[in-house]
Design a protein around this motif. Structure first.
Motif, short mmCIF file in Angstrom:
data_model
loop_
_atom_site.label_atom_id
_atom_site.label_comp_id
_atom_site.label_asym_id
_atom_site.label_seq_id
_atom_site.Cartn_x
_atom_site.Cartn_y
_atom_site.Cartn_z
N LEU A 54 10.61 15.58 6.42
CA LEU A 54 9.70 15.71 5.84
C LEU A 54 8.91 15.36 4.73
O LEU A 54 8.30 15.51 3.73
CB LEU A 54 9.88 17.33 4.77
CG LEU A 54 10.02 18.90 6.67
CD1 LEU A 54 9.96 19.67 5.77
CD2 LEU A 54 9.07 18.25 7.27
N ILE A 55 9.24 14.01 4.87
CA ILE A 55 8.63 12.97 3.24
C ILE A 55 7.65 12.45 4.35
O ILE A 55 7.25 11.42 5.24
CB ILE A 55 10.10 11.61 3.27
CG1 ILE A 55 10.82 12.16 2.70
CG2 ILE A 55 8.98 10.71 2.21
CD1 ILE A 55 12.85 11.60 2.73
N LYS A 56 6.47 12.45 3.25
CA LYS A 56 4.62 12.03 3.53
C LYS A 56 4.48 11.29 3.04
O LYS A 56 3.65 10.06 3.07
CB LYS A 56 3.93 13.30 3.53
CG LYS A 56 3.69 14.60 4.63
CD LYS A 56 3.07 15.38 4.62
CE LYS A 56 3.91 16.67 5.45
NZ LYS A 56 2.40 17.70 5.26
N GLN A 57 4.76 10.52 1.39
CA GLN A 57 4.65 9.56 0.66
C GLN A 57 5.54 8.70 0.64
O GLN A 57 6.48 9.08 0.62
CB GLN A 57 4.68 10.19 -0.79
CG GLN A 57 3.70 11.11 -0.90
CD GLN A 57 2.08 10.97 -1.06
OE1 GLN A 57 1.62 10.08 -1.23
NE2 GLN A 57 1.50 12.01 -0.43
N TYR A 58 5.07 7.64 1.45
CA TYR A 58 5.92 6.30 1.74
C TYR A 58 4.50 4.80 1.97
O TYR A 58 3.53 5.80 2.34
CB TYR A 58 6.46 6.46 3.10
CG TYR A 58 5.54 6.71 4.57
CD1 TYR A 58 4.73 5.10 4.94
CD2 TYR A 58 5.20 7.65 4.70
CE1 TYR A 58 4.89 5.27 5.96
CE2 TYR A 58 4.85 7.29 5.86
CZ TYR A 58 4.37 6.73 6.68
OH TYR A 58 3.34 6.82 7.88
N GLU A 59 4.96 4.14 1.47
CA GLU A 59 4.18 2.96 1.85
C GLU A 59 5.00 1.86 2.27
O GLU A 59 6.37 1.60 2.50
CB GLU A 59 3.80 2.62 0.33
CG GLU A 59 2.75 0.93 0.61
CD GLU A 59 2.28 0.32 -0.96
OE1 GLU A 59 1.54 -0.70 -1.42
OE2 GLU A 59 2.76 1.41 -1.69
N ILE A 60 4.43 0.81 3.66
CA ILE A 60 5.40 -0.06 4.21
C ILE A 60 4.67 -1.23 3.26
O ILE A 60 3.71 -1.45 3.60
CB ILE A 60 4.61 0.49 6.23
CG1 ILE A 60 5.36 1.55 6.51
CG2 ILE A 60 5.10 -0.61 6.18
CD1 ILE A 60 4.37 1.44 8.13
N HIS A 61 5.90 -2.20 3.20
CA HIS A 61 5.72 -3.25 2.06
C HIS A 61 5.40 -4.34 3.21
O HIS A 61 5.10 -5.29 2.88
CB HIS A 61 6.39 -3.35 0.87
CG HIS A 61 6.38 -2.76 0.50
ND1 HIS A 61 5.11 -2.49 -0.71
CD2 HIS A 61 6.96 -1.30 -0.17
CE1 HIS A 61 5.31 -0.77 -1.55
NE2 HIS A 61 6.36 -0.57 -0.80
N LEU A 62 5.89 -4.69 4.51
CA LEU A 62 6.39 -5.45 4.64
C LEU A 62 6.93 -5.36 6.82
O LEU A 62 7.14 -4.19 7.42
CB LEU A 62 8.05 -6.74 4.41
CG LEU A 62 8.15 -7.62 4.79
CD1 LEU A 62 9.23 -8.51 3.90
CD2 LEU A 62 9.69 -7.58 6.09
#
Length: 448
Positions: A54-62
């Motif tokens: 249930l994690i919605k805050q993420y960022e794909i960096h690579l």
């Protein structure tokens, strides 16, 4: 295809392995990256992993292909193992305590098989025009040194924005075998580009970058490794109130530099208020330095300075083997003949558009490096003969575009300071021309 050949040259699967890295905003994983692999798209795979938590805050960096230069594949286990070898800790499962640049460096090492220091992960090559600039400059320098080994040649790159002058300048330094490079700029805001190119590209692995912002004492630099020092014209070359070199910069003058690079040369070289760049000097000294036309140490001063002593005319007491000038708009240098044709490399917007158009014909199997550039169309208009005649007389040929279109206020309240003259110019290019406008132009300095 025989079975034996199939074993030797197996076809690559359509779904190729990719390495991804992302971060989440949950407090427990601050400063960490999750490194994984997938044959799907990275966003789809990350969504699958985080949906159950249930994690919605993420960022794909690579998100990069997991392939070596020879075509073989490597895994996320290889990437994490390489990071651990470089001293980065594994926190939990696939989580690593490292930065994005560190992951990119590990991937670059796996691709090339070459160990790299710091964050030197970029491996892109020079574009053809950059290669030509380096080749022409290198050849010119050596042609001068062949005639006189003590000569100090200089070369100008007249290149448009996004040419990649910093990267190419470093490549020139490397080709020259330079180990001590001084970069002086009239526009300090460009420092990020100089630092990033040196600290991110694998070609400059082991080089040292120092500047005022790095807070390192330059006198303690490793003499066995190439050094690049970046500084602003104002800070490095100014003098104190007594006219002496600033104590903090004395080391700068004690080094015999291999290459001095003047970046954004047009910003400081011919401004009317250029004497402001000479801190703590009186008007007499500043005027003498301005007469030197910013050609430091080249002995090309005006005849009236010939009788002055060397100490009196020296405003940049720095020794070097060669100078490289970088500018996108060196109009006065070109107009006054400060550099002859053999000393200039030109790369214009027209050259770039032509290269973009012709690339697929010359290199059909290589990705077009200009593909992302927008199409540019250059339009001209014919000025009336009467106006051309006035401009060619030489008395009224000075035109300041910035002044002509200068405005007061901003936003909806902005208005042209020379509104009526701008309107006349618009009338001319739309064909609504009257011979009486010639008289207006003859007002010379009274008009913008």
């Amino acid at each position: 295809m025989s079975r034996q050949i199939e074993d030797l040259l197996p076809e690559k699967p359509e779904a190729r392995l990719r390495i991804y890295a992302y971060s989440i905003d949950d407090g427990a994983h601050d400063g960490m990256l999750k490194i994984g692999q997938t044959t799907q798209s990275a966003p789809a795979r990350v969504e699958q992993q985080l949906k159950t938590a249930l994690i919605k805050q993420y960022e794909i960096h690579l998100d990069e292909p997991a392939e070596r230069n020879d075509g073989s594949a490597f895994s996320d286990h290889d990437v994490r193992a390489r990071l651990r070898d470089k001293g980065f800790g594994k926190v939990d499962l696939e989580w690593m305590d490292c930065a994005v640049a560190d992951v990119k460096t590990a991937i670059a090492e796996l691709r090339t098989g070459v160990p790299l220091s710091g964050t030197h992960h970029e491996t892109f090559k020079m574009r053809p025009e950059q290669t030509e600039a380096v080749k022409k400059s290198h050849a010119y320098f050596h042609s001068i040194w062949k005639e006189d080994m003590h000569a100090v040649p200089r070369f100008l790159w007249n290149a448009k924005m996004r040419f990649g002058k910093t990267f190419a300048a470093y490549q020139l330094a490397k080709k020259l075998g330079a180990t001590k490079v001084l970069v002086v700029t009239f526009k300090p805001a460009v420092e990020d580009a100089w630092r990033n190119d040196l600290e991110s590209h694998a070609d400059f692995d082991g080089w040292q970058y120092l500047s005022r912002s790095t807070s390192h004492d330059p006198t303690t630099a490793d003499k066995k490794r190439p050094l690049v020092y970046f500084g602003s014209f104002q800070d490095l070359l100014g003098k104190d109130k007594s006219g002496n070199i600033k104590p903090k910069n004395e080391w700068l003058h004690a080094i015999n530099w291999d290459l001095v690079v003047f970046d954004e040369y047009h910003f400081g070289a011919w401004r009317e208020n250029a004497k402001e760049l000479f801190e703590g000097e009186d008007d007499t000294e500043a005027k003498k330095e301005l007469k030197a036309e910013f050609n430091p140490g080249l002995g090309e001063f005006n005849e009236e300075l010939d009788e002055l002593g060397e100490d009196e005319i020296e405003f940049l007491p720095i020794t070097t083997k060669a100078y490289l000038y970088l500018s996108g708009t060196p109009f006065k240098a070109l107009a006054t003949g400060e550099f002859i044709e053999e000393q200039i490399f030109n790369w214009t917007y027209t050259d770039e558009q032509r290269a973009k158009q012709n690339w697929s014909h010359r290199y059909p199997d290589v990705a077009n490096p200009y593909a992302a550039l927008p199409e540019m169309r250059l339009l001209t208009y014919q000025m009336p003969d009467e106006l051309l005649a006035i401009a060619s007389q030489g008395e009224f040929d000075e035109f300041d575009l910035g002044e002509f279109f200068s405005a007061t206020a901003s936003g909806d309240a902005a208005v042209f300071e020379h509104k009526s003259d701008v309107q006349k110019w618009l009338d001319i290019i739309r064909g609504s021309y009257s011979v009486t406008q010639v008289d207006n132009l003859k007002l010379g300095a009274k008009k913008p």
